[in-house]
Motif scaffolding. Structure first.
Motif, mmCIF file in Angstrom:
data_model
loop_
_atom_site.group_PDB
_atom_site.id
_atom_site.type_symbol
_atom_site.label_atom_id
_atom_site.label_comp_id
_atom_site.label_asym_id
_atom_site.label_seq_id
_atom_site.Cartn_x
_atom_site.Cartn_y
_atom_site.Cartn_z
ATOM 1 N N GLU A 170 0.851 -1.200 0.000
ATOM 2 C CA GLU A 170 0.000 0.000 0.000
ATOM 3 C C GLU A 170 0.882 1.243 0.000
ATOM 4 O O GLU A 170 1.859 1.339 0.739
ATOM 5 N N LYS A 171 0.538 2.195 -0.849
ATOM 6 C CA LYS A 171 1.245 3.481 -0.923
ATOM 7 C C LYS A 171 0.283 4.592 -0.555
ATOM 8 O O LYS A 171 -0.750 4.777 -1.189
ATOM 9 N N ARG A 172 0.602 5.323 0.521
ATOM 10 C CA ARG A 172 -0.268 6.411 0.974
ATOM 11 C C ARG A 172 0.495 7.742 0.883
ATOM 12 O O ARG A 172 1.658 7.825 1.256
ATOM 13 N N ALA A 173 -0.200 8.726 0.408
ATOM 14 C CA ALA A 173 0.330 10.104 0.389
ATOM 15 C C ALA A 173 -0.573 10.941 1.287
ATOM 16 O O ALA A 173 -1.753 11.129 0.990
ATOM 17 N N VAL A 174 -0.039 11.442 2.391
ATOM 18 C CA VAL A 174 -0.842 12.144 3.395
ATOM 19 C C VAL A 174 -0.308 13.560 3.548
ATOM 20 O O VAL A 174 0.900 13.770 3.764
ATOM 21 N N ASN A 175 -1.167 14.546 3.442
ATOM 22 C CA ASN A 175 -0.824 15.957 3.674
ATOM 23 C C ASN A 175 -1.921 16.580 4.522
ATOM 24 O O ASN A 175 -3.081 16.151 4.490
ATOM 25 N N ILE A 176 -1.542 17.575 5.270
ATOM 26 C CA ILE A 176 -2.500 18.255 6.168
ATOM 27 C C ILE A 176 -2.644 19.697 5.724
ATOM 28 O O ILE A 176 -1.652 20.420 5.562
#
Length: 521
Positions: free
Chosen positions: A513-519
Motif C-alpha cells: 500500500e502506498k499512501r500520500a498524506v498531507n494536512i
C-alpha cells in the motif's frame, strides 16, 4: 427259363399220376381214368403257362417303372446343374461389367489428377516468383526503416527484447503461479500429501489419546495376578494381543499401548474377562483372547451392517461391510473415521442432489472413500489407491472406484461425483471441532509461519490468520514494487511448501500500500 421249369414240373406230375393210376386201376375203367388223368395234366400245364406269362408281365412292368423313375431323377439333377451354371455365368458377367466401370472411373480420375498436377505446378511457379519479389520488397523496407530509425535490425531487436523482459518476468510469475496452483490439484505425489497419508495409514499420531487405553482396576492387588510368576502372564497377554502392557505406580490402572485400536480393544475386553473370572494363566489367556477376537469380529460386522442400513445403502459386498465396521476403531487427527465417512456420505448425497446427480451413488462413494485406511494387510499403496482397488475387487461401480482413488488427486477424475467426494471430504475434515491438534504444536506452527515471512527483505508485518490457513504479509511500499510483491508471494509459498508440514493448504497474501498524506492548515 421259368416257363420251361413250370412246364417240366407239370409233365413230371402228369406222368407220375398216370403211372400211379395205371398200377392201381386194373379194372375195366383203367383207360377212362388214364384219359381223365391226361386231361387234368394238360389243364395243369395250361394253368402253369398262364401263371408264367402273368409273372413275366409283372416283372417287365416293375423294370419299366424303375427305369422311368431313375430317368426323371437324372433329368432333375441335370436341370439343377444347368441352372447353377447359368447363375454363375450371370454373376461373372456382372463382375466383369462392374470391373469395366471401375476401370473407366479410375482412368478418368487419373486424367483429372494429371490436369490438377499440371495446374498446381503452374501455381507453385507463380508462388515462387511472388515470394522472391516479396523478399526483395522486405529487404528494401528494412533498409528504409534502418535509415529512419538510425538503428540496424539487430540493434532494434535487442532493444525490443530488453524492453519486453521486465514485462515478461511479472507475467511469467503470475502464469507460473497459476500453473503450480493447477498442478497442486492434479499432482498425486506431493510431499505434504505423502506425509499426511502415511500418518493416516499407519496411525502414527503422537497424541496419547490415539495410542493408549487406560484399563481401570478395582485394586492394585490384581496387578500381581496380571503380571504372574516371573512375568509369564503379562508376556502371554502381550504375545496373544500384540499390545504392550505398562504396569507402573499409577494407582488402580494399567496402560495398554498400541497404534492399532482393534488390538487395544481386544486386549481391554480380554483383561476385563480375565479379571472378572479370576483365573489368569497362559492357557486361559489364549482362550479368552481368541473368544474376544471372534466376539469383536461379530461386533465389527454388526457395526458395518447397522451403518449401511442407517445410510440406506444396499447391495454392498460383505467384505466392504466388514471394513466399514472396522472404521469405527480408527481415527485420523482425533476424528473417528466411521463418523467422518458417514458425515462425508451425507454431504455427498446433499451436494449431488443439489446438482441433479445420483445421490445414492454419491453417498456410496462418500462412505467408502477412506476404506483403504483399514486394510487387513498393509501394502505400499496409498489409502486412496488401495481403497479404489478394494472397491473394484468387490464389484463397485466404476464411478465409485474413481471417486475413491481420486479424492486425493492420485487418479484422474473421470466422473462428476469424484470432485464432489473430494470437496465433502475436505469439508468434513476442516469443519471446526472435527480434528484436534496439540495446542503447543499449533502455536509453534503459527509462529514459524510468521517468522518465515519476516525473514524476507521489505516485509514489515506478517500475520497467520484463519487457524494458520492464510498468511497475510504487509510489505514496505518504497522497498517492494508491485512486480516484487508477486515474486515475494510466489517465493514464500514455495518455501512454506518445502520447509513446513501442515494439514490442508495455506494461502499467502502480500499487501502493498502506498499512501500520500498531507494536512491542510
Amino acid at each position: 427259363m421259368d416257363v420251361t421249369l413250370y412246364t417240366t414240373i407239370a409233365a413230371v406230375v402228369a406222368l407220375i399220376l398216370g403211372i400211379v393210376l395205371g398200377k392201381v386201376i386194373f379194372a375195366k375203367n383203367t383207360q377212362q381214368k388214364i384219359d381223365d388223368a391226361e386231361q387234368q395234366a394238360k389243364k395243369i400245364v395250361a394253368d402253369a403257362q398262364v401263371s408264367a406269362e402273368n409273372l413275366k408281365k409283372d416283372r417287365l412292368l416293375e423294370a419299366k417303372e424303375k427305369f422311368l423313375h431313375l430317368k426323371s431323377e437324372h433329368e432333375k439333377e441335370v436341370t439343377q446343374r444347368n441352372q447353377k451354371i447359368a447363375e454363375s455365368e450371370n454373376r461373372i458377367k456382372q463382375k466383369e461389367q462392374s470391373l469395366n466401370q471401375k476401370n473407366e472411373q479410375l482412368q478418368k480420375h487419373i486424367n483429372e489428377n494429371e490436369a490438377i498436377k499440371e495446374t498446381l505446378n503452374r501455381q507453385m511457379e507463380l508462388v515462387t516468383i511472388k515470394r522472391t519479389e516479396l523478399e526483395k520488397h522486405q529487404e528494401e523496407h528494412i533498409r528504409r526503416l534502418e535509415k529512419v530509425a538510425g538503428l540496424t535490425a539487430e540493434e532494434a531487436k535487442h532493444q525490443l527484447v530488453e524492453s519486453l523482459k521486465e514485462e515478461a518476468r511479472s507475467q511469467a510469475l503470475s502464469h507460473i503461479q497459476e500453473i503450480i496452483e493447477d498442478a497442486k490439484l492434479k499432482a498425486n505425489k506431493e510431499a505434504k500429501k505423502i506425509i499426511i497419508q502415511s500418518i493416516q495409514r499407519t496411525a502414527a499420531e503422537q497424541t496419547i489419546e490415539n495410542t493408549i487405553t487406560v484399563f481401570t482396576l478395582e485394586s492394585d492387588e490384581i496387578k500381581g495376578q496380571i503380571i504372574g510368576r516371573e512375568g509369564r502372564n503379562i508376556r502371554a497377554i502381550e504375545a496373544a494381543t500384540g499390545v504392550d502392557l505398562i504396569v507402573d505406580d499409577t494407582p488402580e490402572a494399567i496402560v495398554l499401548s498400541s497404534f492399532d485400536p482393534l488390538r487395544r480393544e481386544i486386549a481391554r475386553l480380554s483383561l476385563q474377562r480375565l479379571v472378572q473370572d479370576g483365573r489368569i494363566h497362559p492357557a486361559r489367556i489364549e482362550e479368552v483372547v481368541e473368544k474376544t477376537k471372534k466376539q469383536l469380529e461379530e461386533q465389527v460386522m454388526d457395526i458395518g451392517e447397522r451403518t449401511v442400513i442407517e445410510l440406506g445403502i444396499h447391495g454392498l459386498h460383505k467384505e466392504l461391510v466388514r471394513l466399514v465396521g472396522k472404521m469405527r476403531f480408527r481415527s485420523s487427527y482425533g476424528q473417528n473415521l466411521l463418523m467422518h465417512s458417514k458425515e462425508t456420505a451425507n454431504l455427498c448425497a446433499v451436494m449431488a442432489a443439489e446438482l441433479g446427480l445420483n445421490p445414492k451413488l454419491a453417498k456410496r462413494a462418500g462412505l467408502l472413500h477412506d476404506i483403504g485406511k483399514v486394510p487387513d494387510e498393509e501394502t505400499e499403496l496409498s489409502h486412496a489407491l488401495l481403497g479404489a482397488k478394494l472397491a473394484e475387487k468387490y464389484g463397485e461401480h466404476a464411478a465409485v472406484v474413481n471417486a475413491i482413488g481420486a479424492h486425493h488427486d492420485e487418479m484422474e477424475m473421470q466422473y462428476v461425483i469424484s470432485p464432489i467426494v473430494q470437496a465433502c471430504d475436505a469439508i468434513s475434515g476442516a469443519r471446526p471441532g472435527a480434528r484436534r491438534e496439540i495446542m503447543q504444536s499449533y502455536l509453534q506452527r503459527i509462529k514459524d509461519l510468521e517468522n518465515l515471512a519476516l525473514a524476507h527483505d521489505g516485509v514489515e508485518k506478517a500475520y497467520a490468520i484463519q487457524a494458520g490457513r492464510e498468511l497475510r504479509i504487509i510489505v514496505e511500499s518504497d522497498k517492494v514494487s508491485d512486480n516484487d510483491a508477486d515474486r515475494l508471494s510466489f517465493e514464500i509459498a514455495n518455501k512454506i511448501q518445502t520447509e513446513m508440514q501442515y494439514p490442508g493448504q495455506i494461502k499467502v497474501t502480500v499487501i502493498r500500500e502506498k499512501r500520500a498524506v498531507n494536512i491542510a492548515r
